[in-house]
Design a protein around this motif. Sequence first.
Motif, short mmCIF file in Angstrom:
data_model
loop_
_atom_site.label_atom_id
_atom_site.label_comp_id
_atom_site.label_asym_id
_atom_site.label_seq_id
_atom_site.Cartn_x
_atom_site.Cartn_y
_atom_site.Cartn_z
N TYR A 19 0.87 -1.16 0.00
CA TYR A 19 0.00 0.00 0.00
C TYR A 19 0.91 1.22 0.00
CZ TYR A 19 -4.77 1.63 0.57
OH TYR A 19 -6.02 2.16 0.34
N GLN A 35 -3.60 6.97 -3.49
CA GLN A 35 -3.51 5.65 -2.86
C GLN A 35 -3.24 4.62 -3.96
OE1 GLN A 35 -6.86 4.90 -0.06
NE2 GLN A 35 -7.62 6.83 -0.93
N TRP A 37 -2.38 0.35 -4.30
CA TRP A 37 -2.33 -0.90 -3.55
C TRP A 37 -2.40 -2.08 -4.49
CZ3 TRP A 37 -6.62 1.98 -4.26
CH2 TRP A 37 -7.76 1.35 -4.72
N LYS A 64 -5.85 7.09 6.97
CA LYS A 64 -5.72 5.88 6.17
C LYS A 64 -4.54 5.05 6.64
CE LYS A 64 -7.77 4.62 2.93
NZ LYS A 64 -8.83 3.60 2.80
N LYS A 68 -4.67 1.16 8.06
CA LYS A 68 -3.89 0.06 7.47
C LYS A 68 -2.98 -0.58 8.50
CE LYS A 68 -5.71 -0.08 3.58
NZ LYS A 68 -6.47 -1.28 3.24
N ARG A 71 -4.70 -3.06 10.54
CA ARG A 71 -4.96 -4.30 9.81
C ARG A 71 -3.70 -5.13 9.60
NH1 ARG A 71 -10.03 -4.51 6.35
NH2 ARG A 71 -9.04 -6.51 6.04
N TYR A 73 -0.51 -3.92 8.40
CA TYR A 73 0.51 -3.39 7.50
C TYR A 73 1.61 -2.71 8.32
CZ TYR A 73 -2.38 -4.04 3.34
OH TYR A 73 -3.11 -4.58 2.32
#
Length: 76
Positions: A19, A35, A37, A64, A68, A71, A73
């Motif tokens: 990302y 962005q 990804w 953002k 991420k 999650r 990242y």
Amino acid sequence: MDAIRLQRIDAAQNMRRFYRLDVARDLFGRWCLVQEWGRIGGAGRLRLAAYESAAQAQDALARKRRAKERRGYVAL
């Protein structure tokens, strides 16, 4: 500001994702959150979101990035 590069690798799930987040101006002078990804080594997707000011775009980038990182990242 340089682009922020994030990645998430999980060999057990065969997951290798990247990302990239950046703030830049578009052709009309608006500030955009850029962005990108996709899977590492493959062609990624790209999305631009326009904002009225650089500060708003930076705030969106920070939100953002936090999402991420929650999650899984990690920054490179």
